[in-house]
Motif scaffolding. Structure first.
Motif, PDB file in Angstrom:
ATOM      1  N   TYR A 228       0.332  -1.239   0.183  1.00  0.00           N
ATOM      2  CA  TYR A 228      -0.275  -0.310  -0.156  1.00  0.00           C
ATOM      3  C   TYR A 228       0.777   1.072  -0.087  1.00  0.00           C
ATOM      4  N   ASP A 229       2.408   1.289   0.827  1.00  0.00           N
ATOM      5  CA  ASP A 229       3.172   2.409   0.739  1.00  0.00           C
ATOM      6  C   ASP A 229       3.123   2.972  -0.338  1.00  0.00           C
ATOM      7  N   GLU A 230       4.134   1.911  -1.088  1.00  0.00           N
ATOM      8  CA  GLU A 230       4.428   2.046  -2.201  1.00  0.00           C
ATOM      9  C   GLU A 230       3.560   2.179  -3.597  1.00  0.00           C
ATOM     10  N   VAL A 231       2.042   1.757  -3.653  1.00  0.00           N
ATOM     11  CA  VAL A 231       1.601   2.620  -4.964  1.00  0.00           C
ATOM     12  C   VAL A 231       1.183   3.876  -4.401  1.00  0.00           C
ATOM     13  N   PHE A 232       0.291   3.594  -2.982  1.00  0.00           N
ATOM     14  CA  PHE A 232       0.363   5.575  -2.442  1.00  0.00           C
ATOM     15  C   PHE A 232       1.224   6.087  -3.223  1.00  0.00           C
ATOM     16  N   ALA A 233       2.684   6.277  -2.610  1.00  0.00           N
ATOM     17  CA  ALA A 233       3.940   6.712  -2.710  1.00  0.00           C
ATOM     18  C   ALA A 233       4.219   7.299  -4.473  1.00  0.00           C
ATOM     19  N   TRP A 234       4.063   5.973  -5.229  1.00  0.00           N
ATOM     20  CA  TRP A 234       4.042   6.578  -7.364  1.00  0.00           C
ATOM     21  C   TRP A 234       2.991   7.316  -7.291  1.00  0.00           C
ATOM     22  N   LEU A 235       1.760   7.536  -6.718  1.00  0.00           N
ATOM     23  CA  LEU A 235       0.434   7.950  -7.464  1.00  0.00           C
ATOM     24  C   LEU A 235       1.856   9.505  -7.453  1.00  0.00           C
ATOM     25  N   GLU A 236       1.403   9.359  -5.725  1.00  0.00           N
ATOM     26  CA  GLU A 236       2.268  10.590  -5.503  1.00  0.00           C
ATOM     27  C   GLU A 236       3.396  11.242  -6.605  1.00  0.00           C
ATOM     28  N   LYS A 237       4.551  10.338  -6.098  1.00  0.00           N
ATOM     29  CA  LYS A 237       5.220  10.962  -7.535  1.00  0.00           C
ATOM     30  C   LYS A 237       5.289  11.265  -8.855  1.00  0.00           C
ATOM     31  N   GLN A 238       4.506  10.457  -9.267  1.00  0.00           N
ATOM     32  CA  GLN A 238       3.577  10.704 -10.757  1.00  0.00           C
ATOM     33  C   GLN A 238       1.951  11.914 -10.769  1.00  0.00           C
ATOM     34  N   SER A 239       2.046  12.840  -9.686  1.00  0.00           N
ATOM     35  CA  SER A 239       1.068  13.861  -9.670  1.00  0.00           C
ATOM     36  C   SER A 239      -0.409  12.837  -9.439  1.00  0.00           C
ATOM     37  N   LEU A 240      -0.600  11.910  -9.541  1.00  0.00           N
ATOM     38  CA  LEU A 240      -1.937  11.409  -9.840  1.00  0.00           C
ATOM     39  C   LEU A 240      -2.581  11.427  -8.684  1.00  0.00           C
ATOM     40  N   THR A 241      -3.749  11.724  -8.790  1.00  0.00           N
ATOM     41  CA  THR A 241      -4.960  11.889  -7.458  1.00  0.00           C
ATOM     42  C   THR A 241      -5.768  10.452  -7.300  1.00  0.00           C
ATOM     43  N   PRO A 242      -5.118  10.111  -5.424  1.00  0.00           N
ATOM     44  CA  PRO A 242      -6.260   8.565  -5.625  1.00  0.00           C
ATOM     45  C   PRO A 242      -7.750   9.198  -5.382  1.00  0.00           C
ATOM     46  N   THR A 243      -8.412   8.103  -5.727  1.00  0.00           N
ATOM     47  CA  THR A 243      -9.751   8.687  -5.723  1.00  0.00           C
ATOM     48  C   THR A 243     -11.073   7.944  -4.801  1.00  0.00           C
ATOM     49  N   GLY A 244     -10.428   6.661  -5.429  1.00  0.00           N
ATOM     50  CA  GLY A 244     -11.056   5.778  -4.400  1.00  0.00           C
ATOM     51  C   GLY A 244     -10.252   4.654  -3.688  1.00  0.00           C
ATOM     52  N   ARG A 245     -11.658   3.803  -3.155  1.00  0.00           N
ATOM     53  CA  ARG A 245     -10.859   2.770  -2.010  1.00  0.00           C
ATOM     54  C   ARG A 245     -10.449   1.861  -2.461  1.00  0.00           C
TER      55      ARG A 245
END
Length: 272
Positions: A228-245
């Motif tokens: 989970y940490d690595e997926v969220f870190a990757w999204l942040e690095k790519q400037s992508l916004t988590p939108t769902g659960r």
């Protein structure tokens, strides 16, 4: 009958008085006779092989309750019981090894992500679901038990259309319980009126998910938190916004795979 005093039996089996009493109290190795006047314990020489078997099983760290079940089983069932127990031990060791590697990596200030994160497009999906508020240690049993029920329900509506998915409606950690939602996608048309509690119907819109794939050993809490940490870190690095659960997608046959086999995708819906 070749009767032995407790002292003689301990000498023959290399068991301490403490262990001999422990096994007697657990009904694994009870005295052949107890003198009613002085309460001295006597054993039969034929019990020596049983004592040695118990010692061997304890050498495998097998719990007393498991040993009791093995001793009650037929001789031809015992090898399978030992093999199943040892497979569980090896799985737990693999999980602990993966967790240790992750903990070690935390001490490296220049560490780089060790998991590859990918994206995929997901079509609109309708699921049959069950919800439950759980603690971390309750998650595996709920996923297994609920999954069996939901696959049965899905079979009435065109069958399952994909893998069992566990959606986290709330955070679940050592400090607090949280609600999770087990979900099985269905192939056919279905509405809320077609099911009854505790089963519900959930429809999620099409979108994109970021995900990383982990092994069976890595699924266990708290090791799974790395993914989970690595997926969220990757999204942040790519400037992508988590939108769902966030969710876990269990695509493999859990009973058939080994600790190092791919088992689950950790996925997070996002927008660009």
């Amino acid at each position: 009958m070749d009767e032995l005093t407790a002292g003689e039996f301990r000498h023959r089996t290399r068991l301490s008085a403490k262990m001999l009493r422990l096994y007697a109290d657990a009904d694994l190795l009870t005295p052949a006779r107890i003198d009613p006047f002085n309460q001295y314990r006597y054993y039969d020489e034929s019990q020596i092989p049983l004592a040695r078997l118990i010692v061997l099983l304890r050498g495998l760290k097998m719990p007393l309750a498991d040993i009791g079940r093995l001793l009650e089983a037929h001789d031809d069932q015992r090898p399978g019981i030992v093999d199943a127990y040892w497979q569980r031990v090896e799985s737990e060791h693999a999980t602990t090894r993966a967790l240790a590697n992750y903990v070690i990596s935390q001490f490296d200030p220049e560490r780089t992500p060790t998991m590859s994160v990918h994206t995929r497009t997901v079509n609109e999906t309708t699921y049959v679901t069950e919800k439950k508020t759980v603690r971390p240690e309750q998650i595996p049993s709920f996923i297994e038990e609920s999954g069996h029920r939901l696959f049965t329900v899905a079979s009435r509506f065109g069958g399952p259309a994909g893998a069992l998915t566990t959606i986290y409606n709330q955070e679940v950690n050592d400090e607090s319980s949280g609600e999770i939602e087990n979900a099985v996608p269905v192939a056919g048309a279905i509405s809320e009126s077609d099911v009854s509690a505790p089963v519900s119907v959930l429809t999620e819109p099409a979108g994109e998910h970021a995900y990383t794939r982990i092994s069976k050993a890595q699924v266990r809490f708290p090791q799974i938190l790395q993914a989970y940490d690595e997926v969220f870190a990757w999204l942040e690095k790519q400037s992508l916004t988590p939108t769902g659960r966030p969710r876990e997608v269990y695509f493999a046959d859990w009973a058939e795979i080994g600790p190092d086999d791919p088992a689950c995708d950790i996925a997070v819906p996002f927008t660009r």
